[in-house]
Design a protein around this motif. Structure first.
Motif, PDB file in Angstrom:
ATOM      1  N   ASP A 162       0.759  -1.178   0.072  1.00  0.00           N
ATOM      2  CA  ASP A 162      -0.057   0.089  -0.112  1.00  0.00           C
ATOM      3  C   ASP A 162       1.006   1.271  -0.159  1.00  0.00           C
ATOM      4  O   ASP A 162       0.535   2.462  -0.213  1.00  0.00           O
ATOM      5  N   LYS A 163       2.228   1.122  -0.045  1.00  0.00           N
ATOM      6  CA  LYS A 163       3.075   2.269   0.093  1.00  0.00           C
ATOM      7  C   LYS A 163       3.934   2.383  -1.123  1.00  0.00           C
ATOM      8  O   LYS A 163       4.592   3.326  -1.451  1.00  0.00           O
ATOM      9  N   ILE A 164       4.027   1.425  -2.140  1.00  0.00           N
ATOM     10  CA  ILE A 164       4.792   1.099  -3.055  1.00  0.00           C
ATOM     11  C   ILE A 164       4.709   2.126  -4.157  1.00  0.00           C
ATOM     12  O   ILE A 164       5.644   2.679  -4.914  1.00  0.00           O
ATOM     13  N   GLU A 165       3.560   2.693  -4.525  1.00  0.00           N
ATOM     14  CA  GLU A 165       3.040   3.476  -5.491  1.00  0.00           C
ATOM     15  C   GLU A 165       3.741   4.724  -5.280  1.00  0.00           C
ATOM     16  O   GLU A 165       4.209   5.363  -6.242  1.00  0.00           O
TER      17      GLU A 165
END
Length: 121
Positions: free
Chosen positions: A15-18
């Motif tokens: 959920d943080k990679i973008e």
């Protein structure tokens, strides 16, 4: 690692990679074996040019001019990385091309549209 402009993350939650893809100027792939890496699509949707040593599925990176493929040459990888990062026009060209490639070949609406005839049988 001692580089001021590089921070190494062992893992990044999905959920943080973008956030990281959206801020990237270049994706560097050094894997020896891959099919079609999802990371190419993840970076591509943000217009991040690709730089890879060996992975070029169906030649799409070179055929659609989405970045550079360097084979096993670390010197060539280094040279291409410097060129892409220094040359705004080259990076913008690769960026536009990867965005177009993603839209033309991996757009969800287009894929669904192509599958609908098979689902209605």
């Amino acid at each position: 690692l001692g580089l001021k402009n590089l921070k190494y993350h062992v893992t990044v939650p999905s959920d943080k990679i973008e956030y990281y893809f959206a801020k990237s100027k270049l994706l560097v792939m050094t894997s020896l074996f891959e099919g079609f890496p999802n990371v190419f699509l993840q970076a591509g949707k943000y217009g991040v040019p690709l730089l890879t040593t060996n992975i070029n599925p169906d030649g799409f990176i070179t055929n659609f001019d989405c970045g550079a493929v360097c084979g096993d040459s670390i010197d060539e990888l280094d040279e291409n990385m410097k060129n892409i990062l220094r040359d705004d026009l080259m990076r913008e060209k690769f960026s536009k091309n990867i965005l177009k490639y993603i839209a033309d070949h991996h757009d969800v609406d287009r894929i669904i549209e192509n599958l609908l005839p098979y689902l209605n049988d």
